[in-house]
Design an enzyme around this catalytic site. Structure first.
Site, PDB file in Angstrom:
ATOM      1  N   LEU A 613      35.302  45.048  33.144  1.00  0.00           N
ATOM      2  CA  LEU A 613      34.568  45.750  33.915  1.00  0.00           C
ATOM      3  C   LEU A 613      35.559  47.259  34.355  1.00  0.00           C
ATOM      4  O   LEU A 613      36.601  47.132  34.286  1.00  0.00           O
ATOM      5  CB  LEU A 613      34.557  45.224  35.545  1.00  0.00           C
ATOM      6  CG  LEU A 613      33.939  43.816  35.725  1.00  0.00           C
ATOM      7  CD1 LEU A 613      33.970  43.365  37.234  1.00  0.00           C
ATOM      8  CD2 LEU A 613      32.340  44.179  35.640  1.00  0.00           C
ATOM      9  N   GLU A 667      44.389  31.795  33.008  1.00  0.00           N
ATOM     10  CA  GLU A 667      45.727  32.062  32.525  1.00  0.00           C
ATOM     11  C   GLU A 667      46.169  31.079  31.784  1.00  0.00           C
ATOM     12  O   GLU A 667      45.714  29.868  32.365  1.00  0.00           O
ATOM     13  CB  GLU A 667      46.830  32.407  33.706  1.00  0.00           C
ATOM     14  CG  GLU A 667      46.515  33.724  34.530  1.00  0.00           C
ATOM     15  CD  GLU A 667      46.545  34.969  33.384  1.00  0.00           C
ATOM     16  OE1 GLU A 667      47.779  35.345  32.777  1.00  0.00           O
ATOM     17  OE2 GLU A 667      45.738  35.892  33.555  1.00  0.00           O
ATOM     18  N   LYS A 682      46.796  41.787  40.563  1.00  0.00           N
ATOM     19  CA  LYS A 682      45.482  42.617  40.284  1.00  0.00           C
ATOM     20  C   LYS A 682      45.527  43.633  41.535  1.00  0.00           C
ATOM     21  O   LYS A 682      45.088  44.768  41.353  1.00  0.00           O
ATOM     22  CB  LYS A 682      44.043  41.995  40.296  1.00  0.00           C
ATOM     23  CG  LYS A 682      44.254  41.170  38.978  1.00  0.00           C
ATOM     24  CD  LYS A 682      42.989  40.189  38.983  1.00  0.00           C
ATOM     25  CE  LYS A 682      43.030  39.822  37.478  1.00  0.00           C
ATOM     26  NZ  LYS A 682      42.029  38.668  37.412  1.00  0.00           N
ATOM     27  N   GLY A 796      36.745  35.889  30.910  1.00  0.00           N
ATOM     28  CA  GLY A 796      35.967  35.444  29.610  1.00  0.00           C
ATOM     29  C   GLY A 796      36.364  36.238  28.563  1.00  0.00           C
ATOM     30  O   GLY A 796      36.622  37.465  28.644  1.00  0.00           O
TER      31      GLY A 796
END
Ligand code: ADP
Ligand code: ASP
Ligand code: MG
Length: 814
Positions: A613, A667, A682, A796
């Site tokens: 994204l 992970e 993140k 993914g």
């Protein structure tokens, strides 16, 4: 009358000589044909002479090999009935050559005069064999002895032509013959004493131009092994293009600065007589090649070509004693001239504190001796430094008549070189503005020529050299996508993405320079490759020194993240899927960012947040355009989303987590996801990209996983989760009772960040978030109430690979 010259590779063997004959036969005009020695012969003759001088008997083997080569060529060309006189001519020449080399052997001395004698046999033999072949094919002609026609001074090895005598001799000989066809050996000539001289290496081109000028030829054709003069040396630049039309001046600059296809002095005689000169390919005779005339092609590119010269030494004369005192440069150049040192490039800074000249490395020591002697007094008085010499350098030159009408060429040249870590040692631009040259390290020259070719010939493509570490799930997908898109990128973005290195934790695979890894069989090749060693991998990337290099880290390994700085310092861009670097201490994160800036490389890590994204890209765009981030709210864990979207108590929690791992969302250690660490990283990265100086310790983690789950191995963790099923069920039921969903939410506002499980009511932006989707809401000055939303699959292998892919392409587009 036309003059045709065939170079060494055109006459390298019987098969090629047949092609040459077809070209001669096809031309209807009267012709003078000039030929070089059979390909490689001049070098071997020099080798024989040098071995003999060193009392090394191996010279006999070299001569033997040469004799066999010439005899074989003659036998292959001539019908048996025509062979005997040609074969005995060859033997006679080799007897003479043997005797000369024997004398050299005994005297242990190979003077320049004798050397010229030795190497003259190359052209003598080739022209006589070709003459016999032409006769056997019914082509009547005169064999001209170039030694008798081209008269020179006695500067052996590089003789200067006496044009008035030479022109008369050639014109007289040709006009007084009734033949229409002449054949002459290139390269050789003689002095006033009748001693053989030569015109310099590559001099057969010059011979042909001398003949052409003397007879006022209608054209000169240089037949060689490439189709014309090209925009760069085709051995180095694979997509070099033929220059269709160029001027004498441009051709002269290109050849002076290393375009070996034409020997530089060749242009002068044809330019004076305005004789159109063609460069054509013996092996593709129907292709047009290059035409060189008085004016260049007005429609063409601004830059005509790029060339380079190796074996350059830079001499610097420096010292305060030079400032404001006239006559220093005169004395410097006189000292160099007295030693016959040819100066290739000159620069002087306006402070007059130093003068730099570039010369051939072979001349460096004698130049130093001459200059230091000339300035002995100034050096003893400390007003000048002794002459400084730097070697292992090369010159690259950008050539084009049209440069003078354009601004910004030098800027483009040096920024392209700078972006690729090519350090410039000295710069010169001719006042004609037809040439900009730079002295650089020889290690960089191939890269530099390619970089400039990409920068100036827009019709060609840009090459990206990609080194990938990590060839697991995401890495394999990335390689699949690259393979599938290679053709598209070439056609639509003029981008050639070459995979030049791949490693996994066990093996590392590289290909030789100029090649790329075959993406159809990379797995098999990697299995067969050498054992992986991260340092060796990095060293190889640096040492290959390829332009537009990108290092792609698709591991989760801290050791790999630790090598980024070394790469960035060498202007290798880094694309990291690995989150460790961007989420390590703020100091090392910002160090990497500033290194990238300092060295003009990119450090990109879009996939650190939200996989493919455009999260970081969007945030960067907002900030660059002047917006300010007030708040970020996000659901950033594909794993946690998947888990809470699929868990309703019917299947045990631990099984849902296993499924997330099996589908490749987690992970390698799923506790990093389940425990919230991954989400903390993140949101920290986003906060940092929003301008916040923030560390992991500054982030509050309201984790939901019982502490016991963090103990032991990954398997222990699964077992422990099984035991805690009631805890997970209770979390679910509590939310469900309020008609809420469970989401693990990250938030950043006013310098503070937190992560934790929340009950999400149905009117929330987060409610309709399915599968492994992520969502990020940016509240900014421009989006104060209704946030800018980025939403979609956030985990993914496929989408992550495509995010890495996009970062790789970003590197190419700067
Ligand atoms: P010949 O033996 O025919 O005289 P050379 O080897 O002297 O041929 O010159 C041809 C070679 O010059 C080509 O094979 C090519 O590798 C090299 N070369 C260097 N620069 C250029 C350029 N700009 N254009 C074409 N060829 C070049
Ligand atoms: N045979 C000579 C050389 O190799 C001249 C030439 O080929 O042009 O330098
Ligand atoms: Mg040549």
């Amino acid at each position: 009358m036309k003059v045709l010259k065939f170079g060494g590779s055109s006459v390298a063997n019987a098969e090629n000589i047949q092609k040459v004959l077809a070209i001669i036969k096809a031309a209807s005009d009267p012709q003078i044909v000039v030929v070089s020695a059979l390909g490689g012969v001049t070098d071997l003759l020099i080798k024989a002479g040098t071995l003999a001088e060193q009392s090394n008997e191996a010279y006999k083997d070299v001569l033997q090999k040469l004799e066999t080569k010439h005899l074989d060529t003659a036998r292959a060309l001539l019908p048996v009935t025509h062979q005997s006189s040609c074969l005995s001519m060859i033997k006679q020449h080799f007897n003479e050559l043997d005797e000369i080399c024997n004398s050299v052997f005994y005297l242990k001395e190979l003077s320049l005069r004798t050397k010229d004698r030795v190497i003259s046999f190359g052209e003598l033999l080739s022209s006589k064999i070709i003459s016999a072949f032409m006769l056997s094919q019914g082509l009547e002609h005169d064999w001209l002895d170039s030694r008798k026609l081209i008269k020179t001074n006695s500067n052996y090895g590089f003789a200067a032509v006496n044009f008035s005598v030479t022109n008369d001799k050639i014109a007289y000989t040709v006009t007084s013959s009734h033949k229409n066809l002449f054949l002459a050996p290139g390269f050789i000539s003689s002095d006033d004493h009748g001693n053989t001289t030569t015109l310099g290496r590559g001099g057969s081109d010059y011979t042909a131009a001398i003949f052409a000028a003397a007879v006022n030829a209608s054209s000169l054709e240089i037949w060689t092994d490439v189709t014309g003069m090209m925009t760069a040396d085709p051995r180095w630049v694979l997509n070099a293009k033929t220059i269709t039309h160029t001027s004498y001046q441009e051709a002269m600059e290109l050849s002076h600065f290393g375009a070996k296809v034409i020997y530089p002095p060749t242009i002068q005689p044809v330019m004076q007589k305005n004789i159109p000169t063609w460069v054509k390919n013996t092996f593709a005779p129907n292709e047009a090649g290059t035409v060189i005339t008085g004016a260049s092609d007005q429609q063409g590119e601004i830059i005509t070509g790029i060339s380079s010269i190796n074996s350059i030494a830079l001499l610097s004369l420096e010292g305060s004693g030079m400032v404001g005192i006239p006559g220093f440069s005169k004395r410097l150049f006189e000292a160099l001239a007295s030693e016959k040192v040819n100066v290739i490039l000159i620069t002087q800074s306006s402070s007059e504190h130093s003068i730099c000249v570039a010369v051939n490395t072979n001349d460096a020591n004698k130049a130093k001796l001459a200059v230091d002697t000339t300035f002995e007094i100034e050096i003893t008085q400390g007003r000048l430094e002794p002459l400084k010499i730097e070697t292992d350098l090369s010159i690259i030159a950008l050539v084009g008549d049209k440069m003078r009408h354009h601004t910004g060429i030098a800027g483009r040249m040096f920024s392209a070189l700078g972006r690729n870590a090519v350090n410039i040692r000295a710069i010169a631009q001719g006042s004609s503005e037809r040439n900009i040259s730079a002295v650089i390290s020889s290690d960089d020259v191939k890269k530099a020529v390619n970089v400039l070719h990409e920068a100036f010939f827009e019709t060609t493509y840009k090459q990206l050299n990609v080194f990938i570490v990590g060839a697991g799930n995401v890495g394999s997908k990335l390689l699949d996508q690259l393979k599938q898109q290679q053709q598209f990128l070439l056609e639509h973005l003029n981008l050639q993405v070459r995979i030049t290195g791949i490693a996994n934790s066990r093996k590392m695979l590289f290909v030789d320079n100029g090649n790329e890894i075959n993406l159809n069989i990379w797995k098999e090749e990697l299995e067969k490759a050498e054992v992986m060693n991260l340092n060796a991998f990095v060293e190889t990337v640096i040492q290959k020194n390829l332009r537009n290099s990108v290092f792609v880290d698709i591991t989760a390994n801290p050791d790999v993240a630790a090598v980024y700085n070394k790469l960035l310092e060498k202007v290798v861009s880094v694309v990291a899927c690995n989150k460790i670097a961007a989420s390590s201490s703020y100091e090392s994160y910002s160090k990497l960012k500033s290194l990238a800036k300092e060295y003009n490389a990119l450090f990109l890590f879009e996939t650190n947040v939200g996989a493919g994204l455009p999260v970081i890209g969007t945030l960067n765009d907002l900030r660059r355009s002047g917006d300010k981030v007030n708040k970020i709210q996000a659901v950033l864990s594909g794993t946690l989303n998947f888990v809470f979207n699929n868990y309703d108590g019917t299947k045990p929690f631990t099984e849902v987590v296993r499924q997330a791992q099996a589908e490749g969302y987690t992970e390698p250690d799923p506790r990093l996801d389940l425990g919230g660490t991954d989400v903390m990283r993140k949101i920290m990265i986003l906060a940092r990209e929003a301008g916040e100086q923030i560390e992991m310790d500054d982030i509050t983690n309201n984790y939901f996983l019982p502490a016991s789950c963090f103990e032991g191995s990954v398997e222990d963790f699964y077992t422990e989760m099984g035991k805690q099923e009631a805890h997970f069920k209770a979390l679910y039921d509590e939310a469900a009772a309020k008609n809420c969903k469970l989401k693990f939410v990250a938030q950043y506002e006013n310098g503070k960040a937190s992560v934790g499980l929340q009950h999400i009511p149905s009117n929330s932006d987060f409610y309709h978030l399915y599968g492994k989707d992520n969502i990020v809401l940016f509240y900014t000055q421009r989006y104060p109430e209704q946030p800018l939303v980025v939403k979609g699959a956030g985990a993914g292998a496929d989408v992550t690979a495509s995010g890495v892919f996009a970062d790789i392409i970003r590197v190419a587009r700067v």
